[in-house]
Design a protein around this motif. Structure first.
Motif, PDB file in Angstrom:
ATOM      1  N   TYR A 192      57.570 -57.812 111.979  1.00 52.81           N
ATOM      2  CA  TYR A 192      58.467 -56.835 111.342  1.00 52.81           C
ATOM      3  C   TYR A 192      59.537 -56.458 112.349  1.00 52.81           C
TER       4      TYR A 192
ATOM      5  N   ARG B 136      61.611 -53.426 113.662  1.00 54.50           N
ATOM      6  CA  ARG B 136      61.552 -51.963 113.627  1.00 54.50           C
ATOM      7  C   ARG B 136      62.783 -51.378 114.301  1.00 54.50           C
TER       8      ARG B 136
ATOM      9  N   PHE C 125      58.020 -56.333 115.971  1.00 57.10           N
ATOM     10  CA  PHE C 125      56.628 -55.852 115.960  1.00 57.10           C
ATOM     11  C   PHE C 125      55.783 -56.879 115.219  1.00 57.10           C
TER      12      PHE C 125
ATOM     13  N   ALA D 297      52.805 -57.734 113.312  1.00 56.99           N
ATOM     14  CA  ALA D 297      51.699 -57.124 112.565  1.00 56.99           C
ATOM     15  C   ALA D 297      50.534 -58.102 112.420  1.00 56.99           C
TER      16      ALA D 297
ATOM     17  N   GLN E 119      40.703 -51.064 111.864  1.00 53.32           N
ATOM     18  CA  GLN E 119      41.284 -49.724 111.964  1.00 53.32           C
ATOM     19  C   GLN E 119      42.625 -49.666 111.235  1.00 53.32           C
ATOM     20  N   ASN E 120      43.115 -48.456 111.016  1.00 55.20           N
ATOM     21  CA  ASN E 120      44.434 -48.307 110.396  1.00 55.20           C
ATOM     22  C   ASN E 120      45.466 -49.050 111.244  1.00 55.20           C
ATOM     23  N   GLY E 121      46.319 -49.790 110.543  1.00 57.35           N
ATOM     24  CA  GLY E 121      47.389 -50.491 111.252  1.00 57.35           C
ATOM     25  C   GLY E 121      46.966 -51.811 111.855  1.00 57.35           C
TER      26      GLY E 121
ATOM     27  N   GLY F 184      46.438 -54.583 110.337  1.00 53.37           N
ATOM     28  CA  GLY F 184      47.084 -55.727 109.682  1.00 53.37           C
ATOM     29  C   GLY F 184      46.437 -56.182 108.387  1.00 53.37           C
TER      30      GLY F 184
ATOM     31  N   THR G 218      48.870 -56.229 105.372  1.00 50.83           N
ATOM     32  CA  THR G 218      49.876 -57.277 105.572  1.00 50.83           C
ATOM     33  C   THR G 218      49.263 -58.634 105.212  1.00 50.83           C
TER      34      THR G 218
ATOM     35  N   HIS H 131      37.160 -49.265 104.027  1.00 47.26           N
ATOM     36  CA  HIS H 131      36.670 -48.596 105.234  1.00 47.26           C
ATOM     37  C   HIS H 131      35.193 -48.232 105.077  1.00 47.26           C
TER      38      HIS H 131
HETATM   39  N1  LIG Z   1      57.703 -52.925 106.565  1.00 48.33           N
HETATM   40  C1  LIG Z   1      57.226 -52.702 107.781  1.00 48.33           C
HETATM   41  N2  LIG Z   1      58.066 -52.533 108.823  1.00 48.33           N
HETATM   42  C2  LIG Z   1      57.600 -52.324 110.062  1.00 48.33           C
HETATM   43  N3  LIG Z   1      56.300 -52.266 110.390  1.00 48.33           N
HETATM   44  C3  LIG Z   1      55.392 -52.417 109.387  1.00 48.33           C
HETATM   45  C4  LIG Z   1      55.811 -52.639 108.037  1.00 48.33           C
HETATM   46  N4  LIG Z   1      54.692 -52.747 107.257  1.00 48.33           N
HETATM   47  C5  LIG Z   1      53.634 -52.601 108.089  1.00 48.33           C
HETATM   48  N5  LIG Z   1      54.059 -52.410 109.352  1.00 48.33           N
HETATM   49  C6  LIG Z   1      53.207 -52.243 110.532  1.00 48.33           C
HETATM   50  O1  LIG Z   1      52.332 -53.347 110.630  1.00 48.33           O
HETATM   51  C7  LIG Z   1      51.054 -52.933 111.119  1.00 48.33           C
HETATM   52  C8  LIG Z   1      49.987 -53.413 110.178  1.00 48.33           C
HETATM   53  O2  LIG Z   1      50.108 -52.662 108.970  1.00 48.33           O
HETATM   54  P1  LIG Z   1      49.089 -52.846 107.772  1.00 48.33           P
HETATM   55  O3  LIG Z   1      49.528 -51.928 106.672  1.00 48.33           O
HETATM   56  O4  LIG Z   1      48.967 -54.289 107.461  1.00 48.33           O
HETATM   57  O5  LIG Z   1      47.742 -52.329 108.437  1.00 48.33           O
HETATM   58  P2  LIG Z   1      46.374 -51.942 107.727  1.00 48.33           P
HETATM   59  O6  LIG Z   1      45.293 -52.522 108.564  1.00 48.33           O
HETATM   60  O7  LIG Z   1      46.399 -52.331 106.290  1.00 48.33           O
HETATM   61  O8  LIG Z   1      46.370 -50.380 107.865  1.00 48.33           O
HETATM   62  P3  LIG Z   1      45.761 -49.257 106.866  1.00 48.33           P
HETATM   63  O9  LIG Z   1      44.271 -49.359 106.962  1.00 48.33           O
HETATM   64  O10 LIG Z   1      46.292 -47.981 107.452  1.00 48.33           O
HETATM   65  O11 LIG Z   1      46.300 -49.541 105.500  1.00 48.33           O
HETATM   66  C9  LIG Z   1      51.118 -51.415 111.265  1.00 48.33           C
HETATM   67  O12 LIG Z   1      51.350 -51.088 112.608  1.00 48.33           O
HETATM   68  C10 LIG Z   1      52.302 -51.024 110.398  1.00 48.33           C
HETATM   69  O13 LIG Z   1      52.928 -49.859 110.895  1.00 48.33           O
END
Ligand SMILES: Nc1ncnc2c1ncn2[C@@H]1O[C@H](COP(=O)(O)OP(=O)(O)OP(=O)(O)O)[C@@H](O)[C@H]1O
Length: 457
Positions: A16, A18, A40, A42, A61-63, A65, A68, A205
């Protein structure tokens, strides 16, 4: 890609861009030579194959991936690098209501989404009543979606994806939104689809749901797959990750600081220097400085399926006893047992919490508690002290084999020493009942007098 593979991801990465300030995006458009964005990643180099009919849990964990990854499989996001092959029709329940047009009514959105999922107008007409009944939103089905609550949007979204017979179903945290009854119905529908052979990617989770539903799980961390394996092990490692500072938390314990607990070994100490003197009795529910009887450790002790912790406190012995102090690994349902845990403080500790959880062989937690939940205050130990905590439990589990997990952690949940499935024990039940717990129901029956019956009719 062979027939048996439903999803194949090869070296998938997603980057991504940012921007520190939203206006930087505009600046970059106007002056492309002056790049404003920071990259960034992901996802980095993901390789994954999901087989036809397999249910794969994804935890992290949150974030980390997860979303994505799911969006890339669903085709709503393009990877920056790598190859995606999907064999079958995908229905995805991703972000809340994504795919719904807020200006359209629920009915219009059902048709709109059905068409996107590849169904003909006739097929959607045939399924519409089932979808509307599943969603249980009543007359709202004729109202624009923008007037729905988040729970109603999720109901309708789930009703559409789960009733359009996908060959691949993707569910991202959907169940976190609805009420308990709706969650139960969703799980039931997901189980039905699984039985019909649908391939399922399931992000949650909730470790118990992953263990109950999935054949395999992957643990994501910072955009990479850290581990792929049995849901029980992967969710144990996920909890280790949550209660630690990083992925190194669940290195095999022997590579860190802990004693190895060998299967069938009567002594949990690897190093004799580590071994406290035997002897000492425990009379209090909690006592410090008493020397535990380490000789009696073990018949049911085995390698913990996962052991982790920063080592400030060390679990040095665990045993299950009856109230007469005899060690047990098999006992009758209803027996009052005492689970005794010995802990050595390697440093002064102000916030110790000692906990237990009893799980069945799928890893489902049937009972869990800890000293903080019971006493409402943390335990305090000084370096070198031995603490013995005993949990007295009237054990009403039904017949079966169970495991005992023990943990010493901080009030905030930082793992000091955590041993998953350290002891294995068996419960037998001469009474007759079904299920996991024997609630020891009594029955009474009587025949109502005829006159009373007649009056009711
Ligand atoms: N459109 C975007 N632009 C920039 N960064 C992004 C974008 N979408 C996701 N991210 C970043 O990519 C990383 C992975 O995000 P993702 O939503 O896939 O995580 P996740 O494991 O599903 O988290 P959660 O459990 O919180 O839903 C995170 O750090 C998020 O901030």
């Amino acid at each position: 890609m062979t027939e048996s593979v439903a999803i194949s991801l090869r070296q998938i990465s997603k980057c991504y861009r940012r921007y520190t300030h939203p206006v930087d995006r505009l600046r970059e458009l106007l002056l492309p030579e002056r790049v404003q964005a920071k990259e960034f990643w992901a996802l980095r180099d993901i390789n994954l194959e999901v087989f036809q009919g397999e249910t794969l849990g994804i935890v992290g964990q949150n974030g980390s991936g997860k979303s994505t990854l799911l969006q890339i499989v669903a085709g709503t996001l393009t990877p920056s690098a790598g190859e995606v092959h999907v064999n079958g029709r995908v229905s995805a329940l991703l972000e809340l209501g994504s795919g719904f047009n807020p200006e359209f009514t629920g009915r219009q959105n059902v048709f709109f989404n059905g068409r996107i999922l590849g169904l003909s107008q006739k097929e959607i007409e045939a399924k519409f009543d089932t979808i509307a009944a599943f969603a249980e939103i009543g007359d709202f089905i004729e109202q624009p979606v923008k007037t729905y609550s988040s729970g109603m949007i999720m109901r309708l979204a789930f009703a559409v994806v789960a009733n359009t017979e996908p060959s691949i179903l993707i569910v991202d945290e959907a169940l976190a939104v609805g009420d308990a009854r709706f969650q139960a119905r969703c799980m039931k529908r997901i189980r039905q689809l699984k039985e019909q052979g649908t391939t399922i990617l399931f992000v949650s989770h909730d470790s118990s749901s992953v263990k109950m539903l999935c054949e395999r799980a992957v643990l994501m961390n910072h955009g990479c797959i850290l581990e792929s394996g049995s849901p029980k092990e992967v969710t144990n490692h996920y909890i280790a990750l949550l209660s630690s500072d990083g992925p190194e938390a669940f290195l095999p314990i022997s590579e860190k600081f802990m004693p190895v607990i060998a299967a069938g070994n009567e002594d949990i100490y690897e190093n004799s220097l580590d071994r406290p003197r035997s002897g000492g009795t425990v009379t209090d529910t909690m006592s410090t400085n008493a020397e535990p009887n380490f000789e009696s450790i073990a018949l049911g002790t085995r390698d913990p399926s996962c052991r982790h912790g920063v080592g400030i406190a060390k679990i040095s012995a665990v045993k299950i006893m009856n109230l007469q102090g005899q060690e047990l690994i098999k006992f009758e349902t209803g027996t009052a047992i005492s689970i005794e845990i010995s802990i050595l403080a390697n440093e002064d500790i102000l916030d110790l919490v000692v906990g237990i959880s009893i799980r069945n062989l799928v890893g489902l937690v049937l009972y869990g508690t800890n000293t903080f939940l019971i006493h409402r205050e943390p335990l305090v130990l000084t370096r070198g002290q031995h603490l013995i905590v005993s949990f007295k439990v009237p054990c009403h589990l039904n017949r079966g084999v169970y495991t005992l997990t023990v943990a010493a952690h901080s009030e905030e949940g930082l793992s000091y020493d955590w041993a998953d499935e350290l002891l294995v024990f068996e419960v037998f039940n001469s009474g007759k009942c079904d299920g996991l717990i024997d609630l020891q129901a009594k029955t009474e029956s009587c025949i109502e007098p005829t006159t009373e019956l007649l009056r009711q009719i």
